[in-house]
Motif scaffolding. Structure first.
Motif, short mmCIF file in Angstrom:
data_model
loop_
_atom_site.label_atom_id
_atom_site.label_comp_id
_atom_site.label_asym_id
_atom_site.label_seq_id
_atom_site.Cartn_x
_atom_site.Cartn_y
_atom_site.Cartn_z
N LEU A 1 18.59 -67.53 -31.37
CA LEU A 1 19.19 -67.68 -30.04
C LEU A 1 19.74 -66.35 -29.54
CD1 LEU A 1 21.19 -71.03 -30.51
CD2 LEU A 1 18.87 -70.70 -29.61
N LEU A 2 19.66 -66.15 -28.22
CA LEU A 2 20.07 -64.90 -27.60
C LEU A 2 21.01 -65.20 -26.43
CD1 LEU A 2 19.42 -61.82 -27.89
CD2 LEU A 2 17.73 -62.14 -26.08
N LEU A 3 22.20 -64.61 -26.48
CA LEU A 3 23.14 -64.71 -25.37
C LEU A 3 22.79 -63.65 -24.32
CD1 LEU A 3 25.89 -65.64 -24.05
CD2 LEU A 3 26.95 -63.80 -25.39
N LEU A 4 22.68 -64.08 -23.07
CA LEU A 4 22.42 -63.15 -21.97
C LEU A 4 23.76 -62.71 -21.39
CD1 LEU A 4 19.42 -64.94 -20.21
CD2 LEU A 4 19.46 -63.55 -22.30
N GLN A 5 24.08 -61.44 -21.57
CA GLN A 5 25.42 -60.96 -21.26
C GLN A 5 25.52 -60.32 -19.88
OE1 GLN A 5 26.90 -58.00 -24.04
NE2 GLN A 5 28.90 -58.98 -24.09
N THR A 6 24.47 -59.62 -19.45
CA THR A 6 24.46 -58.96 -18.15
C THR A 6 23.10 -59.12 -17.51
OG1 THR A 6 25.98 -57.29 -19.05
CG2 THR A 6 25.01 -56.83 -16.91
N LEU A 7 23.08 -59.56 -16.23
CA LEU A 7 21.81 -59.86 -15.55
C LEU A 7 21.86 -59.37 -14.11
CD1 LEU A 7 23.01 -62.70 -17.05
CD2 LEU A 7 20.58 -63.22 -16.97
N GLN A 8 20.66 -59.28 -13.50
CA GLN A 8 20.59 -58.88 -12.10
C GLN A 8 19.36 -59.51 -11.46
OE1 GLN A 8 20.20 -54.67 -11.39
NE2 GLN A 8 20.88 -54.85 -9.25
N LEU A 9 19.58 -60.42 -10.52
CA LEU A 9 18.49 -60.99 -9.75
C LEU A 9 17.93 -59.95 -8.80
CD1 LEU A 9 19.79 -64.56 -8.84
CD2 LEU A 9 17.60 -64.05 -9.94
N ALA A 10 16.65 -60.04 -8.49
CA ALA A 10 16.01 -59.10 -7.57
C ALA A 10 16.78 -59.05 -6.26
CB ALA A 10 14.56 -59.52 -7.32
N GLY A 11 17.17 -57.84 -5.84
CA GLY A 11 17.88 -57.66 -4.58
C GLY A 11 19.36 -57.97 -4.63
N LYS A 12 19.88 -58.33 -5.80
CA LYS A 12 21.29 -58.70 -5.93
C LYS A 12 22.03 -57.71 -6.82
CE LYS A 12 20.61 -62.58 -3.63
NZ LYS A 12 21.22 -62.83 -2.30
N ARG A 13 23.34 -57.88 -6.88
CA ARG A 13 24.15 -57.00 -7.72
C ARG A 13 24.11 -57.45 -9.19
NH1 ARG A 13 29.03 -59.39 -8.93
NH2 ARG A 13 29.56 -61.24 -7.71
N ILE A 14 24.50 -56.56 -10.07
CA ILE A 14 24.58 -56.89 -11.49
C ILE A 14 25.73 -57.87 -11.71
CG2 ILE A 14 25.05 -55.94 -13.79
CD1 ILE A 14 23.81 -53.32 -12.82
N GLN A 15 25.50 -58.87 -12.58
CA GLN A 15 26.51 -59.88 -12.86
C GLN A 15 26.66 -60.09 -14.36
OE1 GLN A 15 24.54 -63.07 -10.41
NE2 GLN A 15 26.62 -63.37 -9.64
N SER A 16 27.83 -60.58 -14.73
CA SER A 16 27.98 -61.06 -16.11
C SER A 16 27.18 -62.33 -16.27
CB SER A 16 29.46 -61.32 -16.41
OG SER A 16 29.90 -62.48 -15.69
N GLY A 17 26.86 -62.66 -17.50
CA GLY A 17 26.12 -63.88 -17.76
C GLY A 17 26.84 -65.12 -17.25
N TRP A 18 28.18 -65.14 -17.39
CA TRP A 18 28.97 -66.28 -16.95
C TRP A 18 28.95 -66.41 -15.42
CZ3 TRP A 18 30.46 -70.72 -18.38
CH2 TRP A 18 31.57 -71.38 -17.84
#
Length: 333
Positions: A299-316
């Protein structure tokens, strides 16, 4: 010691700064890649090394192809430098150029040679899960990072270190090692050591395809890919692209390598580890942390993500903002 410095990106800046700060060295000038268009405005932008050189009123040469630039080669010849110091310059030097300085050309390479010769040693050592890396200084020859080694220094790699963080650390280590190397060369205190080519590994240029995440791979393989090619790795999410820039592999193998806050996930591990899904499936959303995804193994926790065209967000924040549901599958378009 009269030095001409060859370098281009931020990785090379600490090395030039250290040379400029040392009274034992006279930096005659800098060779850097031509200005490139960068950023949203597509403005012609000088390299970080050129910016530092200009701030110190140093001559700067920027040949498009140094091996074929007769005018630059003529000026380098006339400079009569004792040594060329080369740090992430970005072009191959011809034998003619390598033979110009009296002592030779010294390169600062971001690996423990002969491992990870080539263009992207820091990224590939992370990708392959190395736990130790370092800097090697070497006398350059006509090959690709094949010259005789001078000095090395090591640094451990933490489980959550990414390419940006490791690059910054190695840049500073490399700067110190370059100064030590040049001083010892001047005093004839180093015996160059030939590389054992039978132990060589390679780090080729990174391709766009290297950023694609295949959820059938194991959690640790995906984690190493994401931190090695930080921050560019992508997957599909609800028909659009999703960048994943920080992850945490979960399980007994990793708890002791995590900071205290993340170690708290161990408390919920009996529940998490009982869940299963297809590769790429969100099997849980860990409160205050983010999505937990099933991989081909673990299992892998996703900690930091960014949708196309959006700002970087925490996983929560991502899970809350998108109203992510358990059972959704990443990678699907």
């Amino acid at each position: 010691m009269k030095v001409i410095f060859f370098g281009t990106p931020q990785f090379a800046v600490p090395s030039l700064e250290k040379l400029l700060a040392q009274p034992e060295f006279e930096v005659l000038g800098v060779v850097s890649q031509p200005d490139r268009r960068r950023g949203r405005g597509n403005q012609l932008t000088p390299s970080p090394v050129k910016e530092l050189a200009i701030a110190h009123h140093l001559p700067v040469w920027q040949p498009e192809r140094i091996k074929k630039d007769g005018a630059t080669i003529k000026q380098l010849t006339e400079a009569k430098a004792d040594i060329f110091a080369v740090v992430a310059y970005g072009q191959i030097l011809s034998p003619k150029i390598l033979n110009l300085p009296q002592i030779g050309c010294v390169n600062v390479h971001g690996s423990l040679l002969p491992k990870y010769r080539g263009a992207a040693p820091i990224q590939w050592c992370l990708y392959r899960g190395e736990t130790v890396t370092g800097i090697t200084t070497m006398l350059m020859d006509a090959g690709m990072d094949t010259g005789a080694m001078l000095l090395t220094t090591e640094t451990p790699i933490g489980l959550l270190d990414n390419a940006q963080e490791l690059t910054e650390r190695l840049a500073n280590l490399g700067a110190d090692l370059l100064v030590e190397t040049l001083l010892k060369l001047a005093n004839q205190e180093i015996v160059p050591m030939p590389q054992d080519s039978s132990q060589a590994t390679y780090s080729p240029p990174i391709q766009k395809s290297d950023y694609h995440l295949d959820w059938s791979r194991s959690a640790i393989e995906l984690h190493n890919q994401i931190r090695g090619f930080f921050p560019e790795c992508t997957t599909g999410f609800r028909g659009t692209g999703l960048k994943i820039s920080a992850t945490v592999p979960l399980g007994a193998t990793y708890w002791q390598q995590l900071p205290p806050k993340l170690q708290n996930l161990e408390k919920s591990w009996p529940t998490l580890s009982a869940r299963a899904g297809v590769p790429g499936e969100v099997v849980a959303i860990a409160k205050s942390f983010g999505p937990v995804v099933q991989t081909g193994d673990g299992l892998l926790l996703l900690q930091t993500l960014q949708l196309a065209g959006k700002r970087i967000q925490s996983g929560w924040d991502f899970a809350n903002g998108t109203r992510l549901s358990v059972g959704e599958v990443l990678g699907e378009t």
